[in-house]
Design a protein around this motif. Structure first.
Motif, PDB file in Angstrom:
ATOM      1  N   LYS A 152     102.896 -70.978   8.609  1.00 56.68           N
ATOM      2  CA  LYS A 152     102.763 -72.296   9.234  1.00 56.68           C
ATOM      3  C   LYS A 152     102.126 -73.298   8.275  1.00 56.68           C
ATOM      4  CE  LYS A 152      98.288 -71.366  11.469  1.00 56.68           C
ATOM      5  NZ  LYS A 152      97.560 -71.352  12.772  1.00 56.68           N
ATOM      6  N   ASP A 153     101.241 -72.805   7.389  1.00 59.01           N
ATOM      7  CA  ASP A 153     100.640 -73.686   6.385  1.00 59.01           C
ATOM      8  C   ASP A 153     101.680 -74.113   5.359  1.00 59.01           C
ATOM      9  OD1 ASP A 153      98.155 -73.190   7.637  1.00 59.01           O
ATOM     10  OD2 ASP A 153      97.865 -71.400   6.399  1.00 59.01           O
ATOM     11  N   VAL A 154     102.536 -73.179   4.970  1.00 54.22           N
ATOM     12  CA  VAL A 154     103.609 -73.485   4.025  1.00 54.22           C
ATOM     13  C   VAL A 154     104.554 -74.525   4.629  1.00 54.22           C
ATOM     14  CG1 VAL A 154     105.601 -72.544   2.787  1.00 54.22           C
ATOM     15  CG2 VAL A 154     103.481 -71.222   2.935  1.00 54.22           C
ATOM     16  N   SER A 161     108.316 -67.516  -0.870  1.00 55.22           N
ATOM     17  CA  SER A 161     108.572 -66.103  -0.564  1.00 55.22           C
ATOM     18  C   SER A 161     108.209 -65.200  -1.733  1.00 55.22           C
ATOM     19  CB  SER A 161     110.047 -65.908  -0.201  1.00 55.22           C
ATOM     20  OG  SER A 161     110.389 -66.661   0.951  1.00 55.22           O
ATOM     21  N   LYS A 162     108.348 -65.720  -2.959  1.00 55.84           N
ATOM     22  CA  LYS A 162     108.004 -64.938  -4.144  1.00 55.84           C
ATOM     23  C   LYS A 162     106.504 -64.918  -4.398  1.00 55.84           C
ATOM     24  CE  LYS A 162     112.313 -65.689  -6.716  1.00 55.84           C
ATOM     25  NZ  LYS A 162     112.902 -66.331  -7.934  1.00 55.84           N
ATOM     26  N   GLN A 180     111.620 -63.109   4.747  1.00 57.50           N
ATOM     27  CA  GLN A 180     112.783 -63.980   4.865  1.00 57.50           C
ATOM     28  C   GLN A 180     112.879 -64.618   6.249  1.00 57.50           C
ATOM     29  OE1 GLN A 180     116.165 -61.600   3.748  1.00 57.50           O
ATOM     30  NE2 GLN A 180     115.846 -61.953   1.560  1.00 57.50           N
ATOM     31  N   THR A 181     112.451 -63.889   7.264  1.00 57.80           N
ATOM     32  CA  THR A 181     112.514 -64.435   8.622  1.00 57.80           C
ATOM     33  C   THR A 181     111.625 -65.666   8.754  1.00 57.80           C
ATOM     34  OG1 THR A 181     112.982 -62.256   9.562  1.00 57.80           O
ATOM     35  CG2 THR A 181     112.140 -63.942  11.068  1.00 57.80           C
ATOM     36  N   ASP A 182     110.413 -65.592   8.205  1.00 56.94           N
ATOM     37  CA  ASP A 182     109.517 -66.747   8.236  1.00 56.94           C
ATOM     38  C   ASP A 182     110.115 -67.919   7.462  1.00 56.94           C
ATOM     39  OD1 ASP A 182     107.474 -65.697   9.798  1.00 56.94           O
ATOM     40  OD2 ASP A 182     106.468 -64.769   8.088  1.00 56.94           O
TER      41      ASP A 182
END
Length: 223
Positions: free
Chosen positions: A41-43, A163-164, A170-172
């Protein structure tokens, strides 16, 4: 839009395009390493802010002007708006990313865009947006769809970087993309109607994260 133009838009928006955009995080890696963003959520909040005020305030309205300049073969306008975009790069990292990926895009054009080689010398240091706009004009992609494709490519790259650099599945990542789709529509609509004097951004956090990323001890992404 013609099917051929749509396919060309998907082509130049693909992360597989060999211009090296995947090698950069635009400061997002430092943001995650420093703990400014701890959860998905922060991303999402970080990316939405950059989308709304960074891309929407500078890159997209300038991209629209570059698209028009290529259509009109207005070299002076191309140089002006390309230079304006570089002037808005607040750190060495962001500046070098734009000119390095822009040059890689130019080299791709030299191998792919036959008959348009002379135009590639119209701009001394072409930005990514300038080369993307040229691709769109060559492929008869309308300006609004050009902005959509450019934004989508940027968003996918940001999600991949996150993601890396952090344990985000991946779902997020796909959930963030889905949440931001309505914002993309609003941002592009605003960028299409923005006056010259309204172009600008004030993302102090992005500038700080990019500058600090230049000195980060261990990095996955280029600086």
């Amino acid at each position: 839009m013609k099917t051929c133009s749509l396919l060309s838009l998907l082509h130049i928006s693909s992360p597989a395009l060999p211009i090296g955009a995947f090698a950069y995080s635009q400061g997002l890696e430092y943001t995650l390493d420093a703990g400014w963003c701890k959860q998905a959520k922060d991303v999402e909040a970080w990316i939405s802010g950059v989308l709304n005020y960074g891309l929407g305030g500078v890159d997209l309205p300038v991209l629209a002007r570059l698209h028009r300049a290529w259509l009109e073969e207005d070299q002076a306008a191309l140089e002006y708006w390309n230079g304006m975009l570089l002037a808005f790069r607040e750190t060495k990292e962001l500046y070098l990313e734009d000119v390095q990926v822009g040059d890689a895009f130019k080299q791709w054009h030299l191998s792919q865009s036959k008959g348009h080689e002379a135009k590639l010398d119209w701009i001394e240091k072409p930005t990514v947006a300038a080369m993307y706009a040229l691709s769109s004009v060559i492929s008869e992609i309308p300006v609004e769809q050009t902005l959509i494709g450019f934004t989508w490519a940027w968003l996918e790259n940001q999600i991949t970087a996150a993601s890396k650099a952090m344990p985000m599945g991946q779902t997020d990542g796909q959930r963030i993309i889905r949440h931001l789709i309505p914002m993309i529509e609003d941002v592009i609509e605003r960028a299409m109607t923005m006056e010259d004097h309204e172009i600008g951004s004030g993302l102090a956090g992005l500038a700080m994260s990019s500058a600090l990323h230049e000195h980060q001890y261990s990095r996955l992404f280029r600086s």
